[in-house]
Design a protein around this motif. Structure first.
Motif, PDB file in Angstrom:
ATOM      1  N   ALA A   1      85.751-114.752 -41.153  1.00 41.94           N
ATOM      2  CA  ALA A   1      85.265-114.207 -39.887  1.00 41.94           C
ATOM      3  C   ALA A   1      85.048-115.294 -38.837  1.00 41.94           C
ATOM      4  CB  ALA A   1      83.951-113.451 -40.127  1.00 41.94           C
TER       5      ALA A   1
ATOM      6  N   MET B   1      83.360-107.141 -46.301  1.00 39.71           N
ATOM      7  CA  MET B   1      82.825-108.473 -46.025  1.00 39.71           C
ATOM      8  C   MET B   1      81.459-108.320 -45.339  1.00 39.71           C
ATOM      9  SD  MET B   1      84.932-111.297 -43.959  1.00 39.71           S
ATOM     10  CE  MET B   1      84.555-113.002 -44.015  1.00 39.71           C
TER      11      MET B   1
ATOM     12  N   GLY C   1      72.909-112.497 -33.034  1.00 41.00           N
ATOM     13  CA  GLY C   1      74.324-112.176 -33.239  1.00 41.00           C
ATOM     14  C   GLY C   1      74.429-110.767 -33.793  1.00 41.00           C
ATOM     15  N   LEU C   2      75.006-109.890 -32.984  1.00 43.37           N
ATOM     16  CA  LEU C   2      75.110-108.479 -33.403  1.00 43.37           C
ATOM     17  C   LEU C   2      76.571-108.057 -33.428  1.00 43.37           C
ATOM     18  CD1 LEU C   2      72.154-107.046 -31.265  1.00 43.37           C
ATOM     19  CD2 LEU C   2      72.161-107.516 -33.734  1.00 43.37           C
ATOM     20  N   GLY C   3      77.401-108.922 -34.037  1.00 41.41           N
ATOM     21  CA  GLY C   3      78.822-108.612 -34.140  1.00 41.41           C
ATOM     22  C   GLY C   3      79.089-107.787 -35.387  1.00 41.41           C
TER      23      GLY C   3
ATOM     24  N   LEU D   1      79.279-108.569 -38.439  1.00 40.98           N
ATOM     25  CA  LEU D   1      78.388-108.852 -39.567  1.00 40.98           C
ATOM     26  C   LEU D   1      76.925-108.642 -39.185  1.00 40.98           C
ATOM     27  CD1 LEU D   1      80.120-112.098 -40.912  1.00 40.98           C
ATOM     28  CD2 LEU D   1      80.561-109.735 -41.547  1.00 40.98           C
ATOM     29  N   GLY D   2      76.532-109.143 -38.015  1.00 37.82           N
ATOM     30  CA  GLY D   2      75.137-109.054 -37.590  1.00 37.82           C
ATOM     31  C   GLY D   2      74.672-107.616 -37.420  1.00 37.82           C
TER      32      GLY D   2
ATOM     33  N   ARG E   1      75.129-111.688 -26.789  1.00 33.84           N
ATOM     34  CA  ARG E   1      75.491-112.189 -25.463  1.00 33.84           C
ATOM     35  C   ARG E   1      75.490-111.036 -24.451  1.00 33.84           C
ATOM     36  NH1 ARG E   1      80.835-115.269 -23.556  1.00 33.84           N
ATOM     37  NH2 ARG E   1      81.758-113.275 -24.038  1.00 33.84           N
TER      38      ARG E   1
ATOM     39  N   MET F   1      73.156-115.272 -37.163  1.00 34.11           N
ATOM     40  CA  MET F   1      74.460-114.676 -37.459  1.00 34.11           C
ATOM     41  C   MET F   1      75.400-114.803 -36.255  1.00 34.11           C
ATOM     42  SD  MET F   1      73.343-111.419 -39.791  1.00 34.11           S
ATOM     43  CE  MET F   1      74.914-111.397 -40.658  1.00 34.11           C
ATOM     44  N   LEU F   2      75.281-115.938 -35.566  1.00 35.98           N
ATOM     45  CA  LEU F   2      76.095-116.189 -34.374  1.00 35.98           C
ATOM     46  C   LEU F   2      77.348-116.973 -34.740  1.00 35.98           C
ATOM     47  CD1 LEU F   2      73.214-117.488 -32.113  1.00 35.98           C
ATOM     48  CD2 LEU F   2      74.549-115.413 -31.658  1.00 35.98           C
TER      49      LEU F   2
ATOM     50  N   THR G   1      76.903-122.011 -28.346  1.00 37.72           N
ATOM     51  CA  THR G   1      75.876-121.802 -29.379  1.00 37.72           C
ATOM     52  C   THR G   1      75.603-123.060 -30.215  1.00 37.72           C
ATOM     53  OG1 THR G   1      77.512-121.019 -30.989  1.00 37.72           O
ATOM     54  CG2 THR G   1      76.452-119.339 -29.609  1.00 37.72           C
TER      55      THR G   1
ATOM     56  N   LEU H   1      78.584-119.188 -49.227  1.00 36.99           N
ATOM     57  CA  LEU H   1      79.283-118.083 -49.876  1.00 36.99           C
ATOM     58  C   LEU H   1      78.588-116.754 -49.636  1.00 36.99           C
ATOM     59  CD1 LEU H   1      76.931-118.023 -52.020  1.00 36.99           C
ATOM     60  CD2 LEU H   1      78.410-119.378 -53.481  1.00 36.99           C
ATOM     61  N   ALA H   2      77.816-116.688 -48.530  1.00 44.47           N
ATOM     62  CA  ALA H   2      77.087-115.436 -48.254  1.00 44.47           C
ATOM     63  C   ALA H   2      78.056-114.262 -48.220  1.00 44.47           C
ATOM     64  CB  ALA H   2      76.325-115.558 -46.948  1.00 44.47           C
TER      65      ALA H   2
ATOM     66  N   TYR I   1      85.257-117.049 -29.960  1.00 39.43           N
ATOM     67  CA  TYR I   1      85.039-116.119 -31.084  1.00 39.43           C
ATOM     68  C   TYR I   1      85.731-114.790 -30.833  1.00 39.43           C
ATOM     69  CZ  TYR I   1      81.289-113.699 -28.402  1.00 39.43           C
ATOM     70  OH  TYR I   1      80.563-112.993 -27.478  1.00 39.43           O
TER      71      TYR I   1
HETATM   72  P1  NDP Z   1      81.420-111.496 -34.211  1.00 31.17           P
HETATM   73  O1  NDP Z   1      82.360-112.297 -33.398  1.00 31.17           O
HETATM   74  O2  NDP Z   1      81.815-110.110 -34.594  1.00 31.17           O
HETATM   75  O3  NDP Z   1      80.025-111.360 -33.424  1.00 31.17           O
HETATM   76  C1  NDP Z   1      79.400-112.428 -32.837  1.00 31.17           C
HETATM   77  C2  NDP Z   1      78.052-111.984 -32.254  1.00 31.17           C
HETATM   78  O4  NDP Z   1      77.407-113.130 -31.693  1.00 31.17           O
HETATM   79  C3  NDP Z   1      78.222-110.983 -31.114  1.00 31.17           C
HETATM   80  O5  NDP Z   1      77.162-110.067 -31.103  1.00 31.17           O
HETATM   81  C4  NDP Z   1      78.168-111.886 -29.888  1.00 31.17           C
HETATM   82  O6  NDP Z   1      77.716-111.265 -28.704  1.00 31.17           O
HETATM   83  C5  NDP Z   1      77.139-112.891 -30.323  1.00 31.17           C
HETATM   84  N1  NDP Z   1      77.282-114.116 -29.534  1.00 31.17           N
HETATM   85  C6  NDP Z   1      78.357-114.932 -29.431  1.00 31.17           C
HETATM   86  N2  NDP Z   1      78.110-115.938 -28.562  1.00 31.17           N
HETATM   87  C7  NDP Z   1      76.849-115.728 -28.094  1.00 31.17           C
HETATM   88  C8  NDP Z   1      76.029-116.397 -27.166  1.00 31.17           C
HETATM   89  N3  NDP Z   1      76.448-117.494 -26.514  1.00 31.17           N
HETATM   90  N4  NDP Z   1      74.787-115.910 -26.926  1.00 31.17           N
HETATM   91  C9  NDP Z   1      74.364-114.790 -27.565  1.00 31.17           C
HETATM   92  N5  NDP Z   1      75.092-114.099 -28.457  1.00 31.17           N
HETATM   93  C10 NDP Z   1      76.330-114.559 -28.718  1.00 31.17           C
HETATM   94  O7  NDP Z   1      81.055-112.363 -35.483  1.00 31.17           O
HETATM   95  P2  NDP Z   1      80.733-111.862 -36.984  1.00 31.17           P
HETATM   96  O8  NDP Z   1      79.544-110.965 -36.941  1.00 31.17           O
HETATM   97  O9  NDP Z   1      81.964-111.349 -37.629  1.00 31.17           O
HETATM   98  O10 NDP Z   1      80.381-113.243 -37.703  1.00 31.17           O
HETATM   99  C11 NDP Z   1      79.331-114.072 -37.250  1.00 31.17           C
HETATM  100  C12 NDP Z   1      79.490-115.450 -37.869  1.00 31.17           C
HETATM  101  O11 NDP Z   1      79.122-115.438 -39.237  1.00 31.17           O
HETATM  102  C13 NDP Z   1      80.917-116.003 -37.903  1.00 31.17           C
HETATM  103  O12 NDP Z   1      81.278-116.544 -36.652  1.00 31.17           O
HETATM  104  C14 NDP Z   1      80.830-117.056 -38.975  1.00 31.17           C
HETATM  105  O13 NDP Z   1      80.515-118.312 -38.415  1.00 31.17           O
HETATM  106  C15 NDP Z   1      79.687-116.587 -39.856  1.00 31.17           C
HETATM  107  N6  NDP Z   1      80.143-116.236 -41.216  1.00 31.17           N
HETATM  108  C16 NDP Z   1      79.569-116.868 -42.293  1.00 31.17           C
HETATM  109  C17 NDP Z   1      79.949-116.542 -43.578  1.00 31.17           C
HETATM  110  C18 NDP Z   1      79.289-117.144 -44.766  1.00 31.17           C
HETATM  111  O14 NDP Z   1      79.726-116.929 -45.891  1.00 31.17           O
HETATM  112  N7  NDP Z   1      78.205-117.876 -44.605  1.00 31.17           N
HETATM  113  C19 NDP Z   1      81.010-115.538 -43.841  1.00 31.17           C
HETATM  114  C20 NDP Z   1      81.509-114.925 -42.643  1.00 31.17           C
HETATM  115  C21 NDP Z   1      81.095-115.273 -41.386  1.00 31.17           C
HETATM  116  P3  NDP Z   1      78.535-110.032 -28.053  1.00 31.17           P
HETATM  117  O15 NDP Z   1      78.179-108.869 -28.932  1.00 31.17           O
HETATM  118  O16 NDP Z   1      77.975-109.907 -26.709  1.00 31.17           O
HETATM  119  O17 NDP Z   1      79.990-110.424 -28.107  1.00 31.17           O
END
Ligand code: NDP
Length: 319
Positions: free
Chosen positions: A77, A102, A150-152, A154-155, A174, A204-205, A211, A283-284, A319
């Motif tokens: 991701a 995932m 982070g509310l994407g 995964l969040g 964001r 979860m950003l 960031t 490995l979350a 992203y």
């Molecule tokens: P997404 O791209 O779907 O979502 C990202 C979220 O972060 C969105 O809500 C986005 O806002 C927000 N965001 C991004 N930039 C900013 C900012 N500058 N200020 C505020 N909010 C911001 O990502 P995922 O949810 O898919 O994944 C998140 C992260 O988790 C990945 O990038 C990765 O690094 C990490 N990850 C870790 C894993 C592990 O095993 N530890 C496995 C998988 C992922 P908006 O909604 O406005 O776009």
């Protein structure tokens, strides 16, 4: 639209990951696209024959000679290892895996780590080590405030799962988001308030120029005394030295860390020996071939038919 899986695909796919199972991915791809030749990055291959790449943390220079590359699929991701590097052929679309399984696996980890703090489990673990029956009355879930940054893909899923537990959930992104049961905030102007209200902070950003280092010493100090931090995103989002100091001083009560500024976490890092820190080795959540190969195959077909791939990453946004 779903591109038909019956169509023929030209060119080969190259695979690279030191963590994921090549055979499982190759078989899962070929089950969906029997015409697709899949080669491992370490096998002999003609770079000009490579049209698609399925890669995780490929070394710099990996893509350089692949002049006919038409699609790069990030095998995960987080795309921070991919965007901004200089060996990518210009204009090649980058997509990432966004798989509900995932998201569920990640939500499971976040739920475990959050409930561990919400139910004071580290306190009981310590009491058990002392052989002590140390009753502490459980807090009511709604009295525990969890902030998810982070509310994407995964969040949002994790925030929903936390809501289901009756916890008070704050979210931050964001752009404005709306998730049932979650008090959603957006933009830099609201971050400090969100932090100052979080008993448990879940990071979860994505890691982007905006960031990187976001959770610096000053912002970490905004967390209420005794708060816990859970980082499942990227280590470089948090000032790790400041985090370590604040965990030592007791300003932060605990941390669950799956990601670090340097991975593997160096053997002499003080975090290893801290009683109030739980460490897991990144490995979350992982991409699962059986469930994610479908969307990769679909994107290969789309691109081979001249269509726009789904889940495209915006390199300018990061992203
Ligand atoms: P997404 O791209 O779907 O979502 C990202 C979220 O972060 C969105 O809500 C986005 O806002 C927000 N965001 C991004 N930039 C900013 C900012 N500058 N200020 C505020 N909010 C911001 O990502 P995922 O949810 O898919 O994944 C998140 C992260 O988790 C990945 O990038 C990765 O690094 C990490 N990850 C870790 C894993 C592990 O095993 N530890 C496995 C998988 C992922 P908006 O909604 O406005 O776009």
């Amino acid at each position: 639209m779903h591109a038909s899986s019956r169509s023929a695909v030209s060119g080969a796919m190259i695979f690279y990951s030191e963590f994921d199972d090549y055979t499982a991915w190759r078989d899962a791809m070929q089950a969906r696209l029997p015409d697709l030749r899949v080669v491992h990055g370490s096998e002999d291959h003609d770079p000009a024959s490579i049209h698609y790449a399925l890669a995780w943390k490929a070394p710099l220079g990996f893509f350089e000679r692949m002049k006919n590359l038409r699609l790069i699929v990030n095998l995960g991701a987080g795309v921070d290892f991919l965007v901004g590097r200089e060996d990518l052929p210009a204009g090649v679309p980058i997509t990432r895996i966004t798989d509900p399984n995932m998201a569920r696996m990640m939500a499971g980890y976040v739920l475990f780590a959050t409930l561990r703090y919400a139910r004071d489990i580290p306190y009981f673990e310590a009491a058990q080590r002392r052989g002590e029956w140390a009753y502490r009355h459980p807090r009511s879930p709604q009295d525990v405030r969890v902030a998810v940054l982070g509310l994407g893909e995964l969040g949002a899923c994790a925030a929903q799962e936390l809501c289901r537990q009756g916890l008070t959930v704050l979210g931050w992104s964001r752009s404005p988001r709306s998730i049932e049961g979650v008090e959603c905030h957006s933009g830099m102007e609201s971050l400090d308030t969100v932090l100052s209200r979080a008993d448990i902070l879940v990071v979860m950003l994505p890691l982007t120029p905006q960031t990187r280092g976001l959770l610096d010493r000053e912002r970490l100090q905004l967390l209420p005394r005794g708060a816990a931090l859970i980082n499942v995103a990227r280590g470089a989002l948090v000032d790790q030295a400041a985090l370590t100091d604040l965990l030592r001083s007791g300003h932060l009560g605990g941390a669950t860390l799956d990601v670090f500024e340097r991975e593997p976490l160096p053997a002499d890092d003080p975090l290893w020996a801290m009683d109030n820190v739980l460490i897991t080795p990144h490995l979350a959540s992982v991409a699962i071939p059986a469930s994610a190969a479908g969307q990769v195959a679909d994107n290969v077909l789309r691109v081979s038919q001249g269509l726009e791939p789904a889940n495209r990453v915006d390199p300018a946004r990061g992203y």
